[in-house]
Design a protein around this motif. Structure first.
Motif, PDB file in Angstrom:
ATOM      1  N   ILE A 109       3.778  -6.950  -2.193  1.00  0.00           N
ATOM      2  CA  ILE A 109       3.574  -6.618  -0.765  1.00  0.00           C
ATOM      3  C   ILE A 109       4.549  -5.850  -0.425  1.00  0.00           C
ATOM      4  N   GLN A 110       5.795  -5.597  -0.503  1.00  0.00           N
ATOM      5  CA  GLN A 110       7.049  -4.545   0.827  1.00  0.00           C
ATOM      6  C   GLN A 110       6.440  -3.648  -0.083  1.00  0.00           C
ATOM      7  N   HIS A 111       6.022  -3.396  -1.202  1.00  0.00           N
ATOM      8  CA  HIS A 111       5.831  -1.594  -1.374  1.00  0.00           C
ATOM      9  C   HIS A 111       4.447  -1.622  -0.557  1.00  0.00           C
ATOM     10  N   VAL A 112       3.681  -2.524  -0.045  1.00  0.00           N
ATOM     11  CA  VAL A 112       2.386  -1.889   0.503  1.00  0.00           C
ATOM     12  C   VAL A 112       2.112  -1.720   2.616  1.00  0.00           C
ATOM     13  N   GLN A 113       3.219  -3.364   2.650  1.00  0.00           N
ATOM     14  CA  GLN A 113       3.762  -3.069   3.825  1.00  0.00           C
ATOM     15  C   GLN A 113       4.738  -2.605   4.563  1.00  0.00           C
ATOM     16  N   LYS A 114       5.476  -2.059   3.437  1.00  0.00           N
ATOM     17  CA  LYS A 114       7.089  -1.410   4.311  1.00  0.00           C
ATOM     18  C   LYS A 114       7.558  -0.775   3.917  1.00  0.00           C
ATOM     19  N   ASP A 115       7.402  -0.441   2.299  1.00  0.00           N
ATOM     20  CA  ASP A 115       8.353   0.432   1.758  1.00  0.00           C
ATOM     21  C   ASP A 115       7.368   1.717   1.902  1.00  0.00           C
ATOM     22  N   ASN A 116       6.286   1.826   1.425  1.00  0.00           N
ATOM     23  CA  ASN A 116       5.146   2.374   1.655  1.00  0.00           C
ATOM     24  C   ASN A 116       4.042   2.549   2.862  1.00  0.00           C
ATOM     25  N   TYR A 117       4.619   1.954   4.053  1.00  0.00           N
ATOM     26  CA  TYR A 117       3.453   0.922   5.281  1.00  0.00           C
ATOM     27  C   TYR A 117       2.565   2.402   5.772  1.00  0.00           C
ATOM     28  N   LEU A 118       2.566   3.979   5.545  1.00  0.00           N
ATOM     29  CA  LEU A 118       2.077   5.134   5.913  1.00  0.00           C
ATOM     30  C   LEU A 118       1.103   5.025   5.269  1.00  0.00           C
ATOM     31  N   GLY A 119       0.898   4.700   3.531  1.00  0.00           N
ATOM     32  CA  GLY A 119      -0.113   5.220   2.618  1.00  0.00           C
ATOM     33  C   GLY A 119      -1.188   4.240   2.902  1.00  0.00           C
ATOM     34  N   TYR A 120      -1.006   3.409   3.711  1.00  0.00           N
ATOM     35  CA  TYR A 120      -1.934   2.332   3.122  1.00  0.00           C
ATOM     36  C   TYR A 120      -2.534   1.680   4.956  1.00  0.00           C
ATOM     37  N   VAL A 121      -3.617   1.834   5.403  1.00  0.00           N
ATOM     38  CA  VAL A 121      -4.288   0.921   6.538  1.00  0.00           C
ATOM     39  C   VAL A 121      -5.339   0.823   6.186  1.00  0.00           C
ATOM     40  N   LYS A 122      -5.497   0.353   7.976  1.00  0.00           N
ATOM     41  CA  LYS A 122      -7.300  -1.133   7.968  1.00  0.00           C
ATOM     42  C   LYS A 122      -7.770   0.071   7.811  1.00  0.00           C
ATOM     43  N   GLY A 123      -8.505   1.682   8.595  1.00  0.00           N
ATOM     44  CA  GLY A 123      -9.174   2.192   8.370  1.00  0.00           C
ATOM     45  C   GLY A 123     -10.438   1.703   9.119  1.00  0.00           C
TER      46      GLY A 123
END
Length: 553
Positions: free
Chosen positions: A125-139
């Motif tokens: 979760i830390q990776h998805v929502q913070k460390d690489n948050y630009l790599g994941y979107v709601k879409g």
């Protein structure tokens, strides 16, 4: 394709197509030198295509890739896990069981949605929502499912639109706003809440305290946002038309995730008809207030404002939004104002009322917790003679904070959520590969019950886990205590929610003894038997939380 598969496809199409196959068996392998299909009818070609699709997607949704490296429930050809998810009445329980059976990182597929991969552990979760948050979107799909109710507000958009919404909202939740707007509106409604409880105590009548909490949070937030009285608390026996419409709309929005053809079926079915009626109630309420307020602002008129400052100027969130100016100096248009307020309302009304309901249920069914919180309230009353909590002091109410956070750990107000990967990625610490277009699913419901995250007593309700040895409130990282989300999209209203819960619990349990009367059957889908809950974007109880109250002696 194997020689067997090729012959199977040939036989299926044989009645309506001529197939020429030059295949030579050489040393145990098949060498296909030519394949010429001359269909004698469209039906034959269709049968061949279906056969090929069944071969390509034997147990996964059409359009998804096989992932033998990922564990998860087996699906049907072309449909993946659609049939099960559509009939499943307990997705939260299913997520927990799947996590226990396959481990964190389990996966399933849905047509039109793609592959979903569970990431319900703190480091991922830390990776998805913070460390690489630009790599994941709601879409876009998420936005399309939500936009007819929530528009292009902070919960439904990404990128520059989200940054703009976030920047505006961040200016709203300030210390000054708390002192001048929020605390006053909440205290006004606490007086009404106390009056209702006193009447119930006098008559001995049993009542649904969850409904009362929803009425309270709707009333207080609409006053904070619009300076309007919905009547939900001042007239508690009247129908709560707006609240009921908003709740139904949320339920339908959640159902759309497992109904790939919802945009078509809702045009004709009863769900669609009721959804359109609910949206009309929501739109009429919010649009009329925005239009009226814009007209007042244009005329410089604040007549009939319930909350004004020393200079007679109204104080509410809508006025702050109206006063906002974009970079080019332009104000927000009426639709943007409406979207901004409704997106805050879904957080300000529903999630807080649900936290209060689950916390009340936990207290009145757990004598140790009941005593644990009541002692702190009694101490405050003895020391100060008041049950009011100042904004600057509420974090000192350690026991209420502990009970609330433990409630949210097991009953998160947003129990599940998703993000879509915009590029290929690999989760840290031996995590799975995430392909571009995959959806990552995090279930705070499942993570709160995971012994690997919270210890062997993860399923137990134990507020003391939130208190350090020195008696102070224990700080747990947001990627673990994830019920207010984490990273750049962490909940802006968390302080408001915590303050409101502490203040309401202080009044309810400081002045009254609360007794559970009835809650209906229990649901044992999880390790701990908990009351039935509705499948929704948020996490309300399914059945009325019926209680009786009597004045404390």
């Amino acid at each position: 394709m194997s020689y067997h598969d090729l012959l199977t496809a040939s036989r299926l199409a044989n009645s309506s197509a001529n197939l020429v196959v030059d295949a030579v068996k050489d040393g145990g392998s098949i060498r296909t030198t030519a394949l010429v299909a001359i269909p004698s009818s469209l039906a034959g070609l269709a049968i061949l295509l279906v056969a090929l699709l069944f071969y390509r997607f034997p147990d996964i949704a059409v359009g998804t890739r096989p992932r033998p490296d990922l564990k998860g429930p087996k699906g049907h050809p072309l449909l993946g896990n659609l049939l099960f998810t559509m009939k499943n009445k307990d997705p939260l329980g299913w997520q927990l069981k799947a996590q226990e059976k396959y481990g964190v990182g389990w996966s399933f597929t849905l047509p039109g949605v793609g592959r979903l991969i569970d990431v319900s552990r703190p480091d991922w979760i830390q990776h998805v929502q913070k460390d690489n948050y630009l790599g994941y979107v709601k879409g876009n799909e998420f936005h399309n499912m939500m936009k007819d109710v929530l528009g292009s507000g902070i919960f439904t958009v990404d990128g520059d639109k989200w940054k703009h919404q976030r920047k505006i909202a961040a200016r709203i939740f300030t210390v000054n706003t708390f002192k001048n707007i929020i605390t006053g509106a909440i205290r006004d409604d606490l007086v009404l809440l106390d009056k209702i409880l006193a009447e119930k105590a006098a008559t001995g009548e049993m009542f649904n305290i969850q409904d009362l909490y929803f009425r309270f949070t709707l009333s207080s937030f609409v006053k904070i946002a619009f300076s309007q009285d919905t009547g939900s608390l001042s007239h508690p026996d009247s129908p709560d038309e707006f609240g009921e419409a908003f709740a139904y709309a949320q339920k339908v929005l959640d159902m759309r995730f497992v109904k790939p053809f919802w945009s078509v079926t809702e045009k004709f079915n009863e769900i669609g008809r009721k959804m359109r009626a609910s949206r009309k109630v929501i739109d009429d309420f919010s649009d009329s207030i925005v239009r009226k307020r814009l007209a007042e602002a244009k005329q410089g008129n604040v007549a009939n404002a319930e909350h004004t400052d020393a200079d007679g100027r109204r104080q509410d969130l809508l006025d702050l939004f109206i006063a906002h100016r974009n970079k080019d100096g332009s104000p927000l248009d009426p639709k943007s104002l409406r979207d901004a307020i409704l997106n805050l309302l879904i957080a300000g009304r529903d999630t807080t009322a649900e936290a209060l309901s689950w916390m009340t249920w936990r207290m009145i069914t757990n004598p140790e917790t009941y005593k644990f919180v009541k002692e702190e309230i009694s101490t405050q009353l003895e020391d100060t003679g008041s049950l009011d909590i100042d904004y600057g002091d509420f974090k000192q109410h350690v026991r209420k904070l502990a009970a609330m956070h433990e409630t949210l750990r097991l009953h998160p107000s947003i129990p599940k959520n998703i993000r879509r990967a915009v590029a290929d990625d690999v989760l840290p610490n031996g995590g799975p590969r995430i392909d571009k277009g995959d959806i990552v699913l995090y279930s705070d419901w499942a993570m709160g019950r995971n012994p690997d995250v919270w210890g062997p007593d993860a399923a137990e309700f134990r507020p003391s886990r939130w208190i350090d040895d020195d008696g102070t409130f224990s700080r747990v990282p947001a990627n673990k205590a994830h019920f207010f989300s984490a990273g750049p999209r962490a909940c802006l209203g968390s302080t408001l929610a915590i303050f409101e819960v502490c203040q309401v619990i202080n009044v309810v349990f400081g002045k009254y003894d609360v007794e559970l009367v009835d809650l209906g059957p229990k649901n044992s889908a999880t390790r701990d038997a908990v009351p039935d809950y509705l499948n929704s974007l948020t996490h309300p109880m399914k059945r009325p939380l019926m209680v009786k109250v009597k004045k404390c002696t």
